[in-house]
Design a protein around this motif. Structure first.
Motif, PDB file in Angstrom:
ATOM      1  N   LEU A  44       0.834  -1.206   0.000  1.00 36.65           N
ATOM      2  CA  LEU A  44       0.000   0.000   0.000  1.00 36.65           C
ATOM      3  C   LEU A  44       0.868   1.256   0.000  1.00 36.65           C
ATOM      4  CD1 LEU A  44      -2.832  -1.069   2.467  1.00 36.65           C
ATOM      5  CD2 LEU A  44      -3.106  -0.508   0.056  1.00 36.65           C
ATOM      6  N   ILE A  46       3.850   1.460  -1.349  1.00 36.29           N
ATOM      7  CA  ILE A  46       4.449   1.621  -2.677  1.00 36.29           C
ATOM      8  C   ILE A  46       3.429   2.286  -3.610  1.00 36.29           C
ATOM      9  CG2 ILE A  46       5.271   0.373  -4.712  1.00 36.29           C
ATOM     10  CD1 ILE A  46       6.481  -1.697  -2.697  1.00 36.29           C
ATOM     11  N   ALA A  47       2.174   1.855  -3.496  1.00 34.86           N
ATOM     12  CA  ALA A  47       1.148   2.452  -4.355  1.00 34.86           C
ATOM     13  C   ALA A  47       0.876   3.899  -3.964  1.00 34.86           C
ATOM     14  CB  ALA A  47      -0.138   1.638  -4.281  1.00 34.86           C
ATOM     15  N   ARG A  48       0.877   4.168  -2.667  1.00 30.43           N
ATOM     16  CA  ARG A  48       0.635   5.544  -2.178  1.00 30.43           C
ATOM     17  C   ARG A  48       1.663   5.889  -1.112  1.00 30.43           C
ATOM     18  NH1 ARG A  48      -5.017   7.071  -2.713  1.00 30.43           N
ATOM     19  NH2 ARG A  48      -6.182   5.358  -3.632  1.00 30.43           N
ATOM     20  N   PRO A  49       2.773   6.459  -1.490  1.00 28.85           N
ATOM     21  CA  PRO A  49       3.785   6.826  -0.478  1.00 28.85           C
ATOM     22  C   PRO A  49       3.269   8.036   0.316  1.00 28.85           C
ATOM     23  CG  PRO A  49       4.659   6.873  -2.726  1.00 28.85           C
ATOM     24  CD  PRO A  49       3.172   6.846  -2.824  1.00 28.85           C
ATOM     25  N   ILE A  50       2.587   7.758   1.425  1.00 29.74           N
ATOM     26  CA  ILE A  50       1.852   8.825   2.106  1.00 29.74           C
ATOM     27  C   ILE A  50       2.671   9.561   3.159  1.00 29.74           C
ATOM     28  CG2 ILE A  50      -0.510   7.969   1.762  1.00 29.74           C
ATOM     29  CD1 ILE A  50      -0.174   6.603   4.536  1.00 29.74           C
ATOM     30  N   MET A  64      11.856   4.971   0.190  1.00 27.78           N
ATOM     31  CA  MET A  64      11.129   4.166  -0.787  1.00 27.78           C
ATOM     32  C   MET A  64      11.912   2.888  -1.076  1.00 27.78           C
ATOM     33  SD  MET A  64       8.294   4.237  -2.424  1.00 27.78           S
ATOM     34  CE  MET A  64       7.353   4.105  -3.930  1.00 27.78           C
ATOM     35  N   ARG A  68      10.393  -0.852  -0.551  1.00 25.42           N
ATOM     36  CA  ARG A  68      10.371  -1.828  -1.640  1.00 25.42           C
ATOM     37  C   ARG A  68      11.201  -3.057  -1.275  1.00 25.42           C
ATOM     38  NH1 ARG A  68      12.679  -0.080  -6.254  1.00 25.42           N
ATOM     39  NH2 ARG A  68      11.305  -1.169  -7.674  1.00 25.42           N
TER      40      ARG A  68
END
Lengths: 235, 364
Positions: A44, A46-50, A64, A68
């Motif tokens: 989640l 990776i999809a949205r680095p919040i 990041m 990953r």
């Protein structure tokens, strides 16, 4: 492993416990839980680095990169565990086959499925007693978990191979990416399938706790010590 | 058209190119193709001995951006390719001739050099209504495409249109536009996708075919591996910011001014195979990410349907009339599962305690 001694529950002696989940199956189950939890969280992210805005020299930070890295390492653990578990389908006891090869060819299996559905719909008053998984659980675990996990492993290594190259690029990226139409489609399906398995996890945890309370056998402890213990002596 | 096709060298000398300039041209071409210096000799030898390659360049449903890109090639110059390397016998947007005389080339060349000419296709054919949505020279494009492709040595699919379908094949695709490999199934097809493809990639592909008299190595999707072997992301100069987790959060924020990664702004670099981040555009001046805008993924299949351009997660379900991201769909499913579990748990509890009133009384 020696069987725990049969115990009395106030209404007489209960059925003898049965050894259902062998050690590799139990280890696999808990390692899976650990790896899957990490995979969901890092996936989640990776999809949205919040996380809040970071600043500074990139080589001091590897945020990041670490997210990953954890995703990839957990994925390897998940995949190797899956492979070992598939091996155990062939060498393990009969219960090891249940969720990989549900006995859909057998009349008794379908009859058990119907009994289980009636129990879950609260039509029947008394829970059917199963030594291993009931047929509905077998079907759900096969369709939601086994197929879902396989899908994630294949699409996951295809995405991994895009950057990493090597064997995952040759074995997976080369045919998976064209099959889905492109890398973006594979990302989207990999993400959707995460939710698919997560829905399984929600239902699985609920069912396990419910059955532990309401059925006539111990469910949660069986995945810890391997023994299915019964609460009564009726068939 | 001469009976014997002239070699490249014949043409160049006839146009006044000196031997020295010719050899420099060969060295530059070798460098542009990423070959070792020794290949300059091989290129020179090929150009001295091999006849020029006849090329027919057809246009279907397209916007001509591929041609616009092509004519801006810096190394080799597009003019060098057209005038010295190939014999461009038909290209309705570039050639001087027009009308019936020009159209004649489409039948004459295949008859004269069967199996020796290359067909380059820009755009794609629509199949709906027997191809009536694209008429060129008075006939459906799809018919002409089939005829000209029948005797071609190879086919080059220029751009996203010919390779994947591009905008006219995006949902709902009313004209049933299809990539050319759906129509031409018995010829080797080199896909050079992009909207448009990079100019140097286009001329590089032609230079390769002419130099080595064979097609470049293609990847599993039919693209030249030397240009489409890696993603934009893999060679992006902003990649360190991606690994660090430093992202542009909104347009014109501090991160944008510092040149951070455009991942969260919907950059499609991580899913796009192209040479933009190495070759760059306009003679290596820049490329979209360098000018602060994410990659749109124009060289990928279905890139119009994988939007939005400015969001990391793609929309799915456009075919069903609903558009939602994977998180919206999955989150809804998980919410339904949780609600179902809660309802079932409540019902189970009611049943559990109401079903045994006698037991409870007995315990008292």
């Amino acid at each position: 492993m020696s069987a725990p001694a049969p115990h009395a529950n106030g209404t007489g002696v209960v059925k003898a416990p049965v050894y259902v989940y062998e050690l590799p199956v139990r280890i696999w189950h808990w390692v899976n839980l650990f790896a899957f939890a990490l995979l969901v969280v890092t996936g989640l992210l990776i999809a949205r680095p919040i996380w809040p805005q970071l600043d500074g020299e990139p080589y001091h930070l590897y945020v990041m990169g670490w997210v990953r890295e954890i995703h990839f390492v957990s994925a390897y653990i998940f995949a190797v565990g899956f492979a070992v578990r598939v091996y155990w389908v062939f060498v393990g006891n009969a219960h090891a086959r249940e969720i990989f090869l549900p006995a859909v060819w057998s009349c008794a299996w379908w009859k058990g499925m119907w009994t289980t559905i009636r129990w879950y719909l609260m039509i029947d008053r008394e829970a059917p007693v199963e030594v291993g998984h009931n047929p509905l659980a077998q079907a759900a675990m096969f369709l939601l978990f086994v197929l879902g996990a396989l899908f994630q492993i294949v699409t996951g290594f295809a995405l991994y191979g895009e950057g990493a190259g090597g064997w995952s690029a040759r074995l997976f990226s080369s045919w998976v990416i064209p099959l889905f139409g492109g890398s973006m489609e594979v990302h989207t399906w990999h993400h959707l399938a995460m939710w698919y398995i997560l829905v399984f996890v929600i239902i699985h945890i609920y069912m396990v706790i419910r059955e532990d309370i309401m059925s006539r056998a111990a469910i949660v402890s069986a995945m810890i010590n391997g023994w299915r213990m019964f609460k009564d002596n009726r068939p | 058209m001469a009976e014997r096709l002239q070699t490249f060298y014949d043409i160049m000398r006839a146009q006044g190119t000196s031997r020295r300039s010719f050899l420099k041209f060969c060295s530059l071409t070798a460098a542009a193709l990423g070959l070792e210096p020794a290949y300059a000799g091989a290129i020179a030898h090929a150009m001295e001995t091999k006849p020029r390659l006849p090329v027919l360049w057809m246009h279907g449903l397209e916007c001509t951006c591929c041609s616009e890109s092509f004519i801006r090639s810096g190394s080799p110059l597009a003019s060098d390719v057209i005038l010295k390397m190939i014999s461009l016998d038909y290209d309705d947007t570039l050639m001087a001739a027009a009308g019936a005389d020009a159209e004649k080339a489409l039948t004459e060349i295949p008859a004269k050099y069967p199996g020796e000419y290359v067909l380059a296709v820009e755009g794609n054919p629509p199949l709906n209504e027997d191809g009536m949505y694209c008429i060129t020279g008075g006939r459906p494009f799809v018919e002409k495409l089939r005829e000209v492709a029948a005797n071609a040595k190879a086919v080059i699919a220029w751009g996203a249109c010919a390779s994947w379908g591009c905008v006219q094949a995006a949902r709902p695709n009313p004209t049933q536009a299809v990539p050319i490999d759906k129509v031409i199934t018995d010829k080797p097809i080199i896909k050079v996708p992009g909207c448009p493809p990079i100019a140097e990639v286009m001329t590089g592909v032609i230079s390769y075919i002419v130099t080595f008299n064979r097609l470049p190595e293609l990847d599993s999707r039919g693209r030249p591996a030397m240009f489409y072997g890696q993603r934009i992301h893999d060679k992006c100069y902003r990649r360190p910011h991606f690994d660090a987790g430093e992202f542009v959060q909104s347009w014109d924020d501090d991160g944008a001014r510092k040149g951070y990664c455009l991942y969260k702004m919907g950059c499609k670099g991580p899913t796009t195979y192209n040479a933009c981040s190495t070759t760059r555009w306009n003679g290596g001046v820049s490329f979209p990410i360098q000018s602060g805008h994410g990659c749109l993924g124009c060289s990928e299949d279905h890139f119009w349907d994988n939007g939005p351009f400015y969001s990391r997660l793609a929309n799915i379900g456009a075919a069903f009339g609903i558009e939602a991201t994977a998180d919206e769909i999955g989150g809804t499913a998980a919410g339904i599962a949780l609600a179902g579990v809660a309802a079932h748990a409540a019902a189970s509890a009611v049943k559990h305690f109401s079903a045994k009133p006698k037991d409870h009384e007995g315990e008292k």
